[in-house]
Design a protein around this motif. Structure first.
Motif, PDB file in Angstrom:
ATOM      1  N   LEU A  78       6.915   5.762   2.955  1.00  0.00           N
ATOM      2  CA  LEU A  78       8.089   5.161   2.344  1.00  0.00           C
ATOM      3  C   LEU A  78       8.539   3.931   3.133  1.00  0.00           C
ATOM      4  CD1 LEU A  78      10.383   5.003   0.355  1.00  0.00           C
ATOM      5  CD2 LEU A  78      11.567   6.813   1.627  1.00  0.00           C
ATOM      6  N   PHE A  79       8.462   4.016   4.458  1.00  0.00           N
ATOM      7  CA  PHE A  79       8.867   2.888   5.293  1.00  0.00           C
ATOM      8  C   PHE A  79       8.012   1.659   5.005  1.00  0.00           C
ATOM      9  CE2 PHE A  79      10.446   0.604   8.842  1.00  0.00           C
ATOM     10  CZ  PHE A  79       9.376   0.025   9.485  1.00  0.00           C
ATOM     11  N   LYS A  80       6.693   1.855   4.938  1.00  0.00           N
ATOM     12  CA  LYS A  80       5.807   0.722   4.674  1.00  0.00           C
ATOM     13  C   LYS A  80       5.969   0.224   3.241  1.00  0.00           C
ATOM     14  CE  LYS A  80       2.319   2.069   8.091  1.00  0.00           C
ATOM     15  NZ  LYS A  80       0.922   2.537   8.311  1.00  0.00           N
ATOM     16  N   ALA A  81       6.166   1.144   2.298  1.00  0.00           N
ATOM     17  CA  ALA A  81       6.369   0.739   0.902  1.00  0.00           C
ATOM     18  C   ALA A  81       7.658  -0.067   0.758  1.00  0.00           C
ATOM     19  CB  ALA A  81       6.410   1.972   0.004  1.00  0.00           C
ATOM     20  N   ALA A  82       8.701   0.333   1.500  1.00  0.00           N
ATOM     21  CA  ALA A  82       9.970  -0.399   1.452  1.00  0.00           C
ATOM     22  C   ALA A  82       9.786  -1.827   1.958  1.00  0.00           C
ATOM     23  CB  ALA A  82      11.018   0.329   2.284  1.00  0.00           C
ATOM     24  N   ARG A  83       8.957  -1.991   2.956  1.00  0.00           N
ATOM     25  CA  ARG A  83       8.715  -3.333   3.496  1.00  0.00           C
ATOM     26  C   ARG A  83       7.969  -4.204   2.489  1.00  0.00           C
ATOM     27  NH1 ARG A  83       7.122  -3.440   9.786  1.00  0.00           N
ATOM     28  NH2 ARG A  83       7.641  -5.618   9.369  1.00  0.00           N
ATOM     29  N   GLN A  84       7.268  -3.552   1.543  1.00  0.00           N
ATOM     30  CA  GLN A  84       6.547  -4.294   0.508  1.00  0.00           C
ATOM     31  C   GLN A  84       7.400  -4.536  -0.737  1.00  0.00           C
ATOM     32  OE1 GLN A  84       2.697  -2.587  -0.344  1.00  0.00           O
ATOM     33  NE2 GLN A  84       2.157  -2.420   1.818  1.00  0.00           N
ATOM     34  N   ILE A 123       6.099  12.043  -0.204  1.00  0.00           N
ATOM     35  CA  ILE A 123       5.227  13.206  -0.346  1.00  0.00           C
ATOM     36  C   ILE A 123       3.800  12.707  -0.529  1.00  0.00           C
ATOM     37  CG2 ILE A 123       4.638  15.192  -1.801  1.00  0.00           C
ATOM     38  CD1 ILE A 123       7.554  15.407  -2.562  1.00  0.00           C
ATOM     39  N   SER A 124       2.866  13.313   0.163  1.00  0.00           N
ATOM     40  CA  SER A 124       1.462  12.931   0.020  1.00  0.00           C
ATOM     41  C   SER A 124       0.861  13.586  -1.224  1.00  0.00           C
ATOM     42  CB  SER A 124       0.662  13.367   1.252  1.00  0.00           C
ATOM     43  OG  SER A 124       1.126  12.704   2.406  1.00  0.00           O
ATOM     44  N   LEU A 131      -1.617  15.518  -3.710  1.00  0.00           N
ATOM     45  CA  LEU A 131      -2.659  16.538  -3.588  1.00  0.00           C
ATOM     46  C   LEU A 131      -3.919  16.105  -4.333  1.00  0.00           C
ATOM     47  CD1 LEU A 131      -0.476  19.735  -4.178  1.00  0.00           C
ATOM     48  CD2 LEU A 131      -1.322  18.847  -1.998  1.00  0.00           C
ATOM     49  N   GLY A 132      -3.744  15.136  -5.225  1.00  0.00           N
ATOM     50  CA  GLY A 132      -4.874  14.614  -5.986  1.00  0.00           C
ATOM     51  C   GLY A 132      -4.458  13.356  -6.720  1.00  0.00           C
ATOM     52  N   GLY A 133      -5.421  12.577  -7.143  1.00  0.00           N
ATOM     53  CA  GLY A 133      -5.120  11.342  -7.844  1.00  0.00           C
ATOM     54  C   GLY A 133      -4.737  10.234  -6.889  1.00  0.00           C
ATOM     55  N   SER A 134      -4.184   9.161  -7.445  1.00  0.00           N
ATOM     56  CA  SER A 134      -3.873   7.990  -6.621  1.00  0.00           C
ATOM     57  C   SER A 134      -2.595   7.317  -7.088  1.00  0.00           C
ATOM     58  CB  SER A 134      -5.023   6.982  -6.681  1.00  0.00           C
ATOM     59  OG  SER A 134      -5.181   6.496  -8.008  1.00  0.00           O
ATOM     60  N   VAL A 135      -1.999   6.549  -6.165  1.00  0.00           N
ATOM     61  CA  VAL A 135      -0.817   5.738  -6.460  1.00  0.00           C
ATOM     62  C   VAL A 135      -1.102   4.318  -5.975  1.00  0.00           C
ATOM     63  CG1 VAL A 135       1.651   5.382  -6.044  1.00  0.00           C
ATOM     64  CG2 VAL A 135       0.740   7.708  -6.192  1.00  0.00           C
ATOM     65  N   SER A 136      -0.796   3.341  -6.808  1.00  0.00           N
ATOM     66  CA  SER A 136      -0.910   1.944  -6.392  1.00  0.00           C
ATOM     67  C   SER A 136       0.458   1.288  -6.443  1.00  0.00           C
ATOM     68  CB  SER A 136      -1.898   1.182  -7.274  1.00  0.00           C
ATOM     69  OG  SER A 136      -1.463   1.155  -8.617  1.00  0.00           O
ATOM     70  N   LEU A 137       0.663   0.342  -5.533  1.00  0.00           N
ATOM     71  CA  LEU A 137       1.921  -0.390  -5.428  1.00  0.00           C
ATOM     72  C   LEU A 137       1.604  -1.874  -5.386  1.00  0.00           C
ATOM     73  CD1 LEU A 137       5.026  -0.422  -4.919  1.00  0.00           C
ATOM     74  CD2 LEU A 137       4.519  -0.253  -2.478  1.00  0.00           C
ATOM     75  N   LEU A 138       2.173  -2.621  -6.309  1.00  0.00           N
ATOM     76  CA  LEU A 138       1.953  -4.065  -6.390  1.00  0.00           C
ATOM     77  C   LEU A 138       0.467  -4.403  -6.494  1.00  0.00           C
ATOM     78  CD1 LEU A 138       4.526  -5.288  -3.704  1.00  0.00           C
ATOM     79  CD2 LEU A 138       4.920  -4.689  -6.111  1.00  0.00           C
ATOM     80  N   GLY A 139      -0.254  -3.565  -7.215  1.00  0.00           N
ATOM     81  CA  GLY A 139      -1.667  -3.817  -7.476  1.00  0.00           C
ATOM     82  C   GLY A 139      -2.622  -3.433  -6.368  1.00  0.00           C
ATOM     83  N   HIS A 160      -1.329   2.406  -2.442  1.00  0.00           N
ATOM     84  CA  HIS A 160      -0.026   2.689  -1.820  1.00  0.00           C
ATOM     85  C   HIS A 160      -0.210   2.857  -0.309  1.00  0.00           C
ATOM     86  CE1 HIS A 160       3.816   4.606  -0.966  1.00  0.00           C
ATOM     87  NE2 HIS A 160       4.207   4.347  -2.207  1.00  0.00           N
ATOM     88  N   PRO A 161       0.691   2.313   0.500  1.00  0.00           N
ATOM     89  CA  PRO A 161       0.547   2.453   1.961  1.00  0.00           C
ATOM     90  C   PRO A 161       0.780   3.862   2.477  1.00  0.00           C
ATOM     91  CG  PRO A 161       2.618   1.370   1.427  1.00  0.00           C
ATOM     92  CD  PRO A 161       1.842   1.461   0.140  1.00  0.00           C
ATOM     93  N   LYS A 162       1.154   4.792   1.583  1.00  0.00           N
ATOM     94  CA  LYS A 162       1.314   6.217   1.917  1.00  0.00           C
ATOM     95  C   LYS A 162       2.436   6.467   2.921  1.00  0.00           C
ATOM     96  CE  LYS A 162      -3.532   7.239   0.944  1.00  0.00           C
ATOM     97  NZ  LYS A 162      -4.820   7.774   1.448  1.00  0.00           N
TER      98      LYS A 162
END
Length: 233
Positions: free
Chosen positions: A75-81, A57-58, A60-68, A71-73
């Protein structure tokens, strides 16, 4: 040991569906070696939070970071990370054998059996013939065998006996002890608190409580009071 930098983090996160927010202004971080329980009444926004952190889900506000990093926005790309998402629908292929289900993961069959040796005698059975608990072990075992860095687990215990739930939670605890960051949405709050380091409680789309799990084990009414305070529908 918990790292200073979280492996997954939300800052001021808002998300929902069709432009309508379900969660608002969520600040949440999970570090390496840490298992965090995310609790709340039905409709409080737990699954929406997990799906947004996963990239399904994209925001609506704020941010998400993954591994510092941002976020690649996806799920497929996040899974690869190194992110893994376990949902409540037992993500298995019922027409395939248990062995073939495990082969579809990024880890080895042998590693999955090390985690759940109970599955070894069922490897050549069609997965659709396994019990619900065995299917969930299969799904979680396939994920854990790949040694993901971040694990998001949504109601993995749904419809399962408490002894099976405990077995699944022990496997997640072991993954955290091995360095993964684990965020768990769970309906069996006392069982989850017994294995978690920290807990957050959602109420009406916001984090209403964050505390060490040990503290909430001593005062479970702090969680139950928030459940009774209401939820979104």
């Amino acid at each position: 040991m918990i790292r200073a930098e979280p492996l997954i983090e939300a800052v001021g996160l808002s998300a929902g569906y069709h432009g309508n927010p379900i969660i608002n202004d969520i600040d949440l971080a999970v570090h390496a070696g840490e298992m965090v329980g995310l609790f709340g009444a039905n409709g409080a926004g737990k699954t929406t939070t997990l799906l947004t952190l996963a990239g399904e889900i994209s925001p609506l506000g704020g941010s998400v970071s993954l591994l510092g990093a941002p976020h690649p926005k996806s799920l497929f790309k996040a899974a690869r990370q190194g992110l893994a998402l376990l949902t409540d629908d037992r993500a298995v292929f019922p027409a395939l054998t248990a062995r073939d289900n495990l082969r579809l993961g990024q880890g080895t069959v042998g590693r999955a059996i090390e985690i759940f040796p109970e599955l070894e005698e069922h490897l050549d059975r069609v997965t659709g013939l396994l019990s619900g608990g065995q299917q969930q072990m299969l799904s979680l075992g396939r994920i854990l065998a790949a040694k993901p860095k971040v694990i998001l687990a949504d109601e993995l215990s749904l419809g399962l006996a408490p002894l099976v739930v405990k077995r699944l939670l022990l496997a997640l605890r072991a993954a955290a002890d091995d360095g993964a960051a684990v965020l768990l949405v769970e309906q069996h709050v006392p069982l989850a608190l017994a294995h978690a380091d920290r807990a957050c409680v959602l109420a009406r789309g916001r984090i209403a409580l964050e505390a060490p799990a040990a503290e909430l084990r001593e005062h479970p009414e702090r969680v139950s009071d928030l459940y009774l305070s209401g939820s979104r529908t």
